[in-house]
Design a protein around this motif. Structure first.
Motif, PDB file in Angstrom:
ATOM      1  N   ALA A   1      10.381  -8.083  11.915  1.00  0.00           N
ATOM      2  CA  ALA A   1      11.671  -7.714  11.347  1.00  0.00           C
ATOM      3  C   ALA A   1      11.763  -8.101   9.876  1.00  0.00           C
ATOM      4  O   ALA A   1      12.356  -7.379   9.067  1.00  0.00           O
ATOM      5  CB  ALA A   1      12.798  -8.373  12.140  1.00  0.00           C
ATOM      6  N   GLY A   2      11.175  -9.237   9.526  1.00  0.00           N
ATOM      7  CA  GLY A   2      11.184  -9.665   8.136  1.00  0.00           C
ATOM      8  C   GLY A   2      10.545  -8.657   7.208  1.00  0.00           C
ATOM      9  O   GLY A   2      11.002  -8.450   6.073  1.00  0.00           O
ATOM     10  N   TYR A   3       9.504  -7.993   7.695  1.00  0.00           N
ATOM     11  CA  TYR A   3       8.823  -6.993   6.871  1.00  0.00           C
ATOM     12  C   TYR A   3       9.613  -5.684   6.801  1.00  0.00           C
ATOM     13  O   TYR A   3       9.455  -4.918   5.850  1.00  0.00           O
ATOM     14  CB  TYR A   3       7.397  -6.770   7.385  1.00  0.00           C
ATOM     15  N   VAL A   4      10.445  -5.434   7.781  1.00  0.00           N
ATOM     16  CA  VAL A   4      11.346  -4.286   7.699  1.00  0.00           C
ATOM     17  C   VAL A   4      12.374  -4.540   6.596  1.00  0.00           C
ATOM     18  O   VAL A   4      12.658  -3.666   5.769  1.00  0.00           O
ATOM     19  CB  VAL A   4      12.052  -4.035   9.045  1.00  0.00           C
ATOM     20  N   LEU A   5      12.914  -5.761   6.551  1.00  0.00           N
ATOM     21  CA  LEU A   5      13.869  -6.122   5.502  1.00  0.00           C
ATOM     22  C   LEU A   5      13.217  -6.118   4.127  1.00  0.00           C
ATOM     23  O   LEU A   5      13.847  -5.728   3.130  1.00  0.00           O
ATOM     24  CB  LEU A   5      14.488  -7.484   5.788  1.00  0.00           C
ATOM     25  N   ALA A   6      11.965  -6.542   4.058  1.00  0.00           N
ATOM     26  CA  ALA A   6      11.242  -6.528   2.780  1.00  0.00           C
ATOM     27  C   ALA A   6      11.104  -5.097   2.271  1.00  0.00           C
ATOM     28  O   ALA A   6      11.301  -4.827   1.080  1.00  0.00           O
ATOM     29  CB  ALA A   6       9.868  -7.167   2.949  1.00  0.00           C
ATOM     30  N   ALA A   7      10.771  -4.164   3.161  1.00  0.00           N
ATOM     31  CA  ALA A   7      10.646  -2.758   2.765  1.00  0.00           C
ATOM     32  C   ALA A   7      11.979  -2.220   2.263  1.00  0.00           C
ATOM     33  O   ALA A   7      12.029  -1.437   1.308  1.00  0.00           O
ATOM     34  CB  ALA A   7      10.149  -1.919   3.942  1.00  0.00           C
ATOM     35  N   LEU A   8      13.058  -2.653   2.899  1.00  0.00           N
ATOM     36  CA  LEU A   8      14.388  -2.230   2.473  1.00  0.00           C
ATOM     37  C   LEU A   8      14.660  -2.692   1.041  1.00  0.00           C
ATOM     38  O   LEU A   8      15.212  -1.946   0.226  1.00  0.00           O
ATOM     39  CB  LEU A   8      15.425  -2.801   3.436  1.00  0.00           C
ATOM     40  N   MET A   9      14.252  -3.912   0.724  1.00  0.00           N
ATOM     41  CA  MET A   9      14.417  -4.433  -0.636  1.00  0.00           C
ATOM     42  C   MET A   9      13.595  -3.638  -1.641  1.00  0.00           C
ATOM     43  O   MET A   9      14.066  -3.321  -2.746  1.00  0.00           O
ATOM     44  CB  MET A   9      14.015  -5.905  -0.690  1.00  0.00           C
ATOM     45  N   LEU A  10      12.372  -3.300  -1.271  1.00  0.00           N
ATOM     46  CA  LEU A  10      11.509  -2.536  -2.177  1.00  0.00           C
ATOM     47  C   LEU A  10      12.103  -1.159  -2.442  1.00  0.00           C
ATOM     48  O   LEU A  10      12.072  -0.661  -3.574  1.00  0.00           O
ATOM     49  CB  LEU A  10      10.103  -2.405  -1.582  1.00  0.00           C
ATOM     50  N   GLU A  11      12.633  -0.548  -1.397  1.00  0.00           N
ATOM     51  CA  GLU A  11      13.272   0.764  -1.545  1.00  0.00           C
ATOM     52  C   GLU A  11      14.446   0.700  -2.527  1.00  0.00           C
ATOM     53  O   GLU A  11      14.579   1.537  -3.422  1.00  0.00           O
ATOM     54  CB  GLU A  11      13.786   1.262  -0.185  1.00  0.00           C
ATOM     55  N   LYS A  12      15.301  -0.300  -2.338  1.00  0.00           N
ATOM     56  CA  LYS A  12      16.499  -0.406  -3.165  1.00  0.00           C
ATOM     57  C   LYS A  12      16.129  -0.679  -4.620  1.00  0.00           C
ATOM     58  O   LYS A  12      16.678  -0.062  -5.551  1.00  0.00           O
ATOM     59  CB  LYS A  12      17.390  -1.534  -2.626  1.00  0.00           C
ATOM     60  N   ALA A  13      15.187  -1.570  -4.858  1.00  0.00           N
ATOM     61  CA  ALA A  13      14.808  -1.931  -6.221  1.00  0.00           C
ATOM     62  C   ALA A  13      14.112  -0.784  -6.940  1.00  0.00           C
ATOM     63  O   ALA A  13      14.343  -0.552  -8.133  1.00  0.00           O
ATOM     64  CB  ALA A  13      13.899  -3.161  -6.195  1.00  0.00           C
ATOM     65  N   ALA A  14      13.269  -0.048  -6.210  1.00  0.00           N
ATOM     66  CA  ALA A  14      12.481   1.026  -6.825  1.00  0.00           C
ATOM     67  C   ALA A  14      13.224   2.350  -6.855  1.00  0.00           C
ATOM     68  O   ALA A  14      12.837   3.261  -7.602  1.00  0.00           O
ATOM     69  CB  ALA A  14      11.158   1.191  -6.083  1.00  0.00           C
ATOM     70  N   GLY A  15      14.274   2.476  -6.046  1.00  0.00           N
ATOM     71  CA  GLY A  15      14.984   3.746  -5.969  1.00  0.00           C
ATOM     72  C   GLY A  15      14.174   4.833  -5.291  1.00  0.00           C
ATOM     73  O   GLY A  15      14.354   6.025  -5.541  1.00  0.00           O
TER      74      GLY A  15
ATOM     75  N   GLU B   1       7.639   6.957   0.103  1.00  0.00           N
ATOM     76  CA  GLU B   1       7.265   7.413  -1.234  1.00  0.00           C
ATOM     77  C   GLU B   1       6.433   6.361  -1.962  1.00  0.00           C
ATOM     78  O   GLU B   1       5.449   6.693  -2.642  1.00  0.00           O
ATOM     79  CB  GLU B   1       8.523   7.741  -2.044  1.00  0.00           C
ATOM     80  N   LEU B   2       6.799   5.104  -1.812  1.00  0.00           N
ATOM     81  CA  LEU B   2       6.030   4.028  -2.438  1.00  0.00           C
ATOM     82  C   LEU B   2       4.618   3.959  -1.849  1.00  0.00           C
ATOM     83  O   LEU B   2       3.632   3.756  -2.570  1.00  0.00           O
ATOM     84  CB  LEU B   2       6.744   2.695  -2.240  1.00  0.00           C
ATOM     85  N   LEU B   3       4.531   4.149  -0.550  1.00  0.00           N
ATOM     86  CA  LEU B   3       3.241   4.131   0.130  1.00  0.00           C
ATOM     87  C   LEU B   3       2.392   5.315  -0.299  1.00  0.00           C
ATOM     88  O   LEU B   3       1.189   5.170  -0.586  1.00  0.00           O
ATOM     89  CB  LEU B   3       3.476   4.140   1.643  1.00  0.00           C
ATOM     90  N   ASP B   4       3.009   6.484  -0.389  1.00  0.00           N
ATOM     91  CA  ASP B   4       2.292   7.679  -0.852  1.00  0.00           C
ATOM     92  C   ASP B   4       1.751   7.484  -2.265  1.00  0.00           C
ATOM     93  O   ASP B   4       0.599   7.840  -2.559  1.00  0.00           O
ATOM     94  CB  ASP B   4       3.219   8.900  -0.844  1.00  0.00           C
ATOM     95  N   GLU B   5       2.567   6.935  -3.140  1.00  0.00           N
ATOM     96  CA  GLU B   5       2.140   6.734  -4.518  1.00  0.00           C
ATOM     97  C   GLU B   5       0.940   5.796  -4.596  1.00  0.00           C
ATOM     98  O   GLU B   5      -0.023   6.055  -5.332  1.00  0.00           O
ATOM     99  CB  GLU B   5       3.298   6.176  -5.351  1.00  0.00           C
ATOM    100  N   LEU B   6       0.992   4.710  -3.852  1.00  0.00           N
ATOM    101  CA  LEU B   6      -0.122   3.761  -3.854  1.00  0.00           C
ATOM    102  C   LEU B   6      -1.397   4.422  -3.355  1.00  0.00           C
ATOM    103  O   LEU B   6      -2.454   4.348  -4.006  1.00  0.00           O
ATOM    104  CB  LEU B   6       0.203   2.551  -2.973  1.00  0.00           C
ATOM    105  N   MET B   7      -1.321   5.063  -2.201  1.00  0.00           N
ATOM    106  CA  MET B   7      -2.508   5.659  -1.599  1.00  0.00           C
ATOM    107  C   MET B   7      -3.067   6.791  -2.462  1.00  0.00           C
ATOM    108  O   MET B   7      -4.285   6.957  -2.564  1.00  0.00           O
ATOM    109  CB  MET B   7      -2.190   6.156  -0.194  1.00  0.00           C
ATOM    110  N   ASN B   8      -2.196   7.560  -3.103  1.00  0.00           N
ATOM    111  CA  ASN B   8      -2.665   8.627  -3.989  1.00  0.00           C
ATOM    112  C   ASN B   8      -3.376   8.057  -5.211  1.00  0.00           C
ATOM    113  O   ASN B   8      -4.419   8.568  -5.635  1.00  0.00           O
ATOM    114  CB  ASN B   8      -1.496   9.510  -4.423  1.00  0.00           C
ATOM    115  N   GLU B   9      -2.823   7.005  -5.789  1.00  0.00           N
ATOM    116  CA  GLU B   9      -3.444   6.405  -6.960  1.00  0.00           C
ATOM    117  C   GLU B   9      -4.787   5.767  -6.632  1.00  0.00           C
ATOM    118  O   GLU B   9      -5.705   5.768  -7.445  1.00  0.00           O
ATOM    119  CB  GLU B   9      -2.497   5.377  -7.588  1.00  0.00           C
TER     120      GLU B   9
END
Length: 362
Positions: A177-191, A196-204
């Motif tokens: 659950a902690g990692y679900v909340l962490a992902a939520l924080m990353l989403e909010k900060a990055a917009g 999408e963040l995962l796609d960008e990393l894997m594509n790069e």
């Protein structure tokens, strides 16, 4: 040591050489372990800072003869957490968020309905299992969230709101659950959504991945196996068993052995002092920044040698990864079964390679 239940910057990344082969002696040993311990399909890799030695062997499922392809994906389970922490560190380097960012700094509207114990939790606390968030490591615990509506991010938010209203657990409790909340924080900060963040990393990084069990993407990839009444049963692509969509950051990424090895190689390079996608010191923080469990990686010292590790399983696949920075090697073993017998064999294979890295190479 077990944790059971995921470039275009030329000159910055030390690219691996083309994949090489494991020795015939090691291949024979792996096949023997498969046969003796009922492991239908397996993927093994020895990783060095400049080379990758992958090996794939076995069948799509135990009762059929179809051989898996070389690029077959396996489920990483909780080893996905290292990918989530990696994204968090990258965003930290870009000054989008940092590990000291407080959860309620981004979601102040949730503070009034949350337990006071969570008032000061940060992104780093969530990634290192120090936020006292309930574990949610069992499927039965997640059943009450089956009827959440909305897109994945909205479900993630609803899940977080409920979890934060529950009583805190002991600091250091391993928490999906902690990692679900962490992902939520990353989403909010990055917009951006976590996907999408995962796609960008894997594509790069030019890496292929899939969210969910691999045979749901391609039925020629290994089917997961579950032990029932003393025998292994394979789960077809249309089987109802799956992880909730909002759990991807905690444990629902699949990758093939070569691409996953490239990701691990970046980490190994960083631990040996080489900057690539991330700064070298930040790899040390991810793996060894806190004792026992840092950020997406457990760590330990044995025989005066540091090592970082993680295991992942949702019950039907198993992924075991260990990095030895001083030896300058990493070992990966993935399988499409997670029985106690199979896990023992997986550990034996890893130990054989880590004890005999020179003999492991062709």
């Amino acid at each position: 040591m077990r944790t059971v239940l995921v470039l275009l910057f030329s000159g910055l990344i030390c690219c691996s050489s083309s994949a090489q082969e494991l020795s015939s002696v090691l291949k024979d040993y792996i096949k023997q372990q498969q046969q003796e311990h009922q492991i239908p399909a397996i993927a093994v890799s020895l990783v060095t800072p400049d080379s990758i030695f992958p090996y794939v062997n076995g069948k799509v499922r135990l009762t059929k003869k179809e051989r898996i392809p070389r690029d077959a994906k396996f489920h990483l389970g909780s080893n996905s957490k290292a990918i989530t922490a990696f994204i968090a560190m990258y965003l930290s380097e870009q000054n989008v968020i940092n590990f000291d960012t407080a959860f309620f700094e981004l979601f102040p509207e949730l503070e009034t309905t949350s337990q006071k114990s969570y008032k000061s939790i940060t992104l780093g606390d969530l990634l290192s299992h120090n936020a006292q968030i309930p574990a949610y490591t069992k499927g039965t615990e997640l059943a009450k969230f089956n009827n959440l509506t909305g897109n994945t991010s909205e479900k993630r938010y609803a899940f977080a709101k409920t979890v934060l209203s529950e009583n805190a657990v002991k600091t250091g409790t391993y928490s999906n659950a902690g990692y679900v909340l962490a992902a939520l924080m990353l989403e909010k900060a990055a917009g951006k959504s976590f996907k999408e963040l995962l796609d960008e990393l894997m594509n790069e990084l030019d890496l292929s991945y899939f969210i969910g069990f691999p045979n749901k993407e391609n039925d020629t990839y290994p089917w997961g196996h579950m032990e029932q009444n003393g025998s292994l049963t394979s789960l077809a692509p249309d089987h109802s068993y799956r992880l909730s969509s909002f759990m991807v950051s905690a444990g629902d990424i699949s990758m093939n052995i070569e691409d996953y090895s490239k990701f691990i190689q970046l980490n190994l390079q960083g631990l040996t002092g080489v900057a690539n996608y991330l700064e070298a010191d930040n790899y040390k923080k991810l793996h060894f920044g806190k004792p026992t469990y840092a950020y997406g990686w457990g760590n330990i010292e044995q025989e005066n040698q540091k090592m970082s590790y993680h295991d992942g399983s949702a019950g039907t696949y198993y992924c075991h990864t260990v990095l030895f920075p001083e030896k300058k090697i990493a070992v990966i073993v993935m399988a499409n079964t997670a029985t106690e017998e199979a896990v023992r064999a997986i550990y034996d294979i890893q130990k054989w390679i880590s004890d005999n890295p020179k003999k492991a190479k062709k």
